[in-house]
Design a protein around this motif. Sequence first.
Motif, PDB file in Angstrom:
ATOM      1  N   ARG A 101       0.828  -1.203   0.000  1.00  0.00           N
ATOM      2  CA  ARG A 101       0.000   0.000   0.000  1.00  0.00           C
ATOM      3  C   ARG A 101       0.862   1.252   0.000  1.00  0.00           C
ATOM      4  N   LEU A 102       0.347   2.293  -0.649  1.00  0.00           N
ATOM      5  CA  LEU A 102       1.093   3.537  -0.815  1.00  0.00           C
ATOM      6  C   LEU A 102       0.430   4.675  -0.066  1.00  0.00           C
ATOM      7  N   ARG A 103       1.253   5.643   0.329  1.00  0.00           N
ATOM      8  CA  ARG A 103       0.742   6.878   0.921  1.00  0.00           C
ATOM      9  C   ARG A 103       1.600   8.035   0.417  1.00  0.00           C
ATOM     10  N   PHE A 104       0.923   9.079  -0.059  1.00  0.00           N
ATOM     11  CA  PHE A 104       1.617  10.261  -0.559  1.00  0.00           C
ATOM     12  C   PHE A 104       1.426  11.387   0.453  1.00  0.00           C
ATOM     13  N   ASP A 105       2.528  11.937   0.943  1.00  0.00           N
ATOM     14  CA  ASP A 105       2.505  12.970   1.977  1.00  0.00           C
ATOM     15  C   ASP A 105       3.363  14.138   1.508  1.00  0.00           C
ATOM     16  N   ASP A 106       2.711  15.146   0.891  1.00  0.00           N
ATOM     17  CA  ASP A 106       3.422  16.271   0.279  1.00  0.00           C
ATOM     18  C   ASP A 106       4.446  15.737  -0.719  1.00  0.00           C
ATOM     19  N   ASP A 107       5.742  15.990  -0.486  1.00  0.00           N
ATOM     20  CA  ASP A 107       6.753  15.545  -1.455  1.00  0.00           C
ATOM     21  C   ASP A 107       7.397  14.224  -1.066  1.00  0.00           C
ATOM     22  N   ARG A 108       6.820  13.529  -0.101  1.00  0.00           N
ATOM     23  CA  ARG A 108       7.334  12.220   0.291  1.00  0.00           C
ATOM     24  C   ARG A 108       6.359  11.121  -0.122  1.00  0.00           C
ATOM     25  N   VAL A 109       6.916   9.987  -0.480  1.00  0.00           N
ATOM     26  CA  VAL A 109       6.128   8.803  -0.839  1.00  0.00           C
ATOM     27  C   VAL A 109       6.474   7.695   0.149  1.00  0.00           C
ATOM     28  N   PHE A 110       5.438   7.029   0.676  1.00  0.00           N
ATOM     29  CA  PHE A 110       5.634   5.944   1.633  1.00  0.00           C
ATOM     30  C   PHE A 110       5.011   4.659   1.107  1.00  0.00           C
ATOM     31  N   VAL A 111       5.659   3.543   1.439  1.00  0.00           N
ATOM     32  CA  VAL A 111       5.111   2.226   1.139  1.00  0.00           C
ATOM     33  C   VAL A 111       4.987   1.466   2.451  1.00  0.00           C
ATOM     34  N   ASN A 112       3.886   0.755   2.624  1.00  0.00           N
ATOM     35  CA  ASN A 112       3.646  -0.051   3.817  1.00  0.00           C
ATOM     36  C   ASN A 112       4.033  -1.491   3.519  1.00  0.00           C
ATOM     37  N   ALA A 113       4.891  -2.075   4.367  1.00  0.00           N
ATOM     38  CA  ALA A 113       5.423  -3.406   4.085  1.00  0.00           C
ATOM     39  C   ALA A 113       5.405  -4.268   5.331  1.00  0.00           C
ATOM     40  N   LEU A 114       5.398  -5.570   5.122  1.00  0.00           N
ATOM     41  CA  LEU A 114       5.616  -6.534   6.190  1.00  0.00           C
ATOM     42  C   LEU A 114       7.116  -6.838   6.248  1.00  0.00           C
ATOM     43  N   PRO A 115       7.717  -6.816   7.421  1.00  0.00           N
ATOM     44  CA  PRO A 115       9.154  -7.084   7.498  1.00  0.00           C
ATOM     45  C   PRO A 115       9.576  -8.402   6.852  1.00  0.00           C
ATOM     46  N   GLN A 116       8.722  -9.421   6.939  1.00  0.00           N
ATOM     47  CA  GLN A 116       9.098 -10.722   6.382  1.00  0.00           C
ATOM     48  C   GLN A 116       9.153 -10.717   4.860  1.00  0.00           C
ATOM     49  N   TRP A 117       8.612  -9.689   4.228  1.00  0.00           N
ATOM     50  CA  TRP A 117       8.760  -9.572   2.783  1.00  0.00           C
ATOM     51  C   TRP A 117      10.202  -9.266   2.381  1.00  0.00           C
ATOM     52  N   CYS A 118      10.928  -8.631   3.284  1.00  0.00           N
ATOM     53  CA  CYS A 118      12.240  -8.076   2.954  1.00  0.00           C
ATOM     54  C   CYS A 118      13.321  -9.153   2.980  1.00  0.00           C
ATOM     55  N   PRO A 119      14.374  -8.971   2.193  1.00  0.00           N
ATOM     56  CA  PRO A 119      15.513  -9.876   2.316  1.00  0.00           C
ATOM     57  C   PRO A 119      16.051  -9.871   3.754  1.00  0.00           C
ATOM     58  N   GLU A 120      16.703 -10.946   4.126  1.00  0.00           N
ATOM     59  CA  GLU A 120      17.340 -11.010   5.443  1.00  0.00           C
ATOM     60  C   GLU A 120      18.606 -10.149   5.445  1.00  0.00           C
ATOM     61  N   PHE A 121      18.766  -9.362   6.490  1.00  0.00           N
ATOM     62  CA  PHE A 121      19.969  -8.561   6.673  1.00  0.00           C
ATOM     63  C   PHE A 121      20.594  -8.901   8.021  1.00  0.00           C
ATOM     64  N   THR A 122      21.914  -8.936   8.067  1.00  0.00           N
ATOM     65  CA  THR A 122      22.608  -8.996   9.341  1.00  0.00           C
ATOM     66  C   THR A 122      22.799  -7.562   9.817  1.00  0.00           C
ATOM     67  N   LEU A 123      22.234  -7.238  10.972  1.00  0.00           N
ATOM     68  CA  LEU A 123      22.263  -5.875  11.500  1.00  0.00           C
ATOM     69  C   LEU A 123      23.431  -5.751  12.480  1.00  0.00           C
ATOM     70  N   TYR A 124      24.316  -4.789  12.213  1.00  0.00           N
ATOM     71  CA  TYR A 124      25.464  -4.547  13.082  1.00  0.00           C
ATOM     72  C   TYR A 124      25.342  -3.158  13.693  1.00  0.00           C
ATOM     73  N   ARG A 125      25.121  -3.110  15.001  1.00  0.00           N
ATOM     74  CA  ARG A 125      25.074  -1.823  15.674  1.00  0.00           C
ATOM     75  C   ARG A 125      26.484  -1.430  16.123  1.00  0.00           C
ATOM     76  N   LEU A 126      26.937  -0.238  15.706  1.00  0.00           N
ATOM     77  CA  LEU A 126      28.214   0.303  16.143  1.00  0.00           C
ATOM     78  C   LEU A 126      27.964   1.405  17.169  1.00  0.00           C
ATOM     79  N   ASP A 127      29.045   1.861  17.785  1.00  0.00           N
ATOM     80  CA  ASP A 127      28.893   2.783  18.913  1.00  0.00           C
ATOM     81  C   ASP A 127      28.721   4.239  18.505  1.00  0.00           C
TER      82      ASP A 127
END
Length: 226
Positions: A101-127
Amino acid sequence: MSLMVNVVNVFVDDDGEHGNPLGIVWASPQTKKREQDIATDLGFSETIFIDGVENGTATARIFTPSRQLKFAGHPIVGLASWLQSTGEDLHEIDVPAGAARLRFDDDRVFVNALPQWCPEFTLYRLDAPEEVDAVDPDAYSFGANYVWAWVDKEAGTVRSRMFAPDLGIREDEATGSAAVRLTAELGRDLDITQGHGSRLYTHARYLGQQVEVGGRVSDARLMELT
């Protein structure tokens, strides 16, 4: 045989700078069964092929230089913005993962997604953001790796970079699906600066079970692939 490709930069900053280039191609007999070769030749982190637009819904497929994806944030945001600029009244984009689903907010465009749709990423938090800036992309020889640090935790501002050899991407300038994964992991809205200065905004929904990701998109330019 030549092919005309529309190109937009997705997740540009407030001044319209930076952003991740996206190739937009209308599917046709000319492109049939050549989508992967076309995406590889273009060399963008993603190229999106439009199969059709009807009753406010576009149907599309996404390819990196090395393989097809079921979902990716930057191609859907870029395609939605481009189709809107051509006069389409668009509400969602159907990709193999599902109806986004899409949402248009002035000059920004947003898409609504389920996280499981996305590729798997290894998340590394640095300091610190400076540590993110100092990362060598060639330190990552496999996988899809998202490196991030808080700029201001209370404000929800983040500095990030993404390296995905498995997707044929040494370093990605702006990665909507990784932003979705991080937002779901943290369960809160984020303002992310990625790459050289691209800007992504996210909104966590239902404690991160759904995530909106969006931003600004540049005007299109036309290029010819021969």
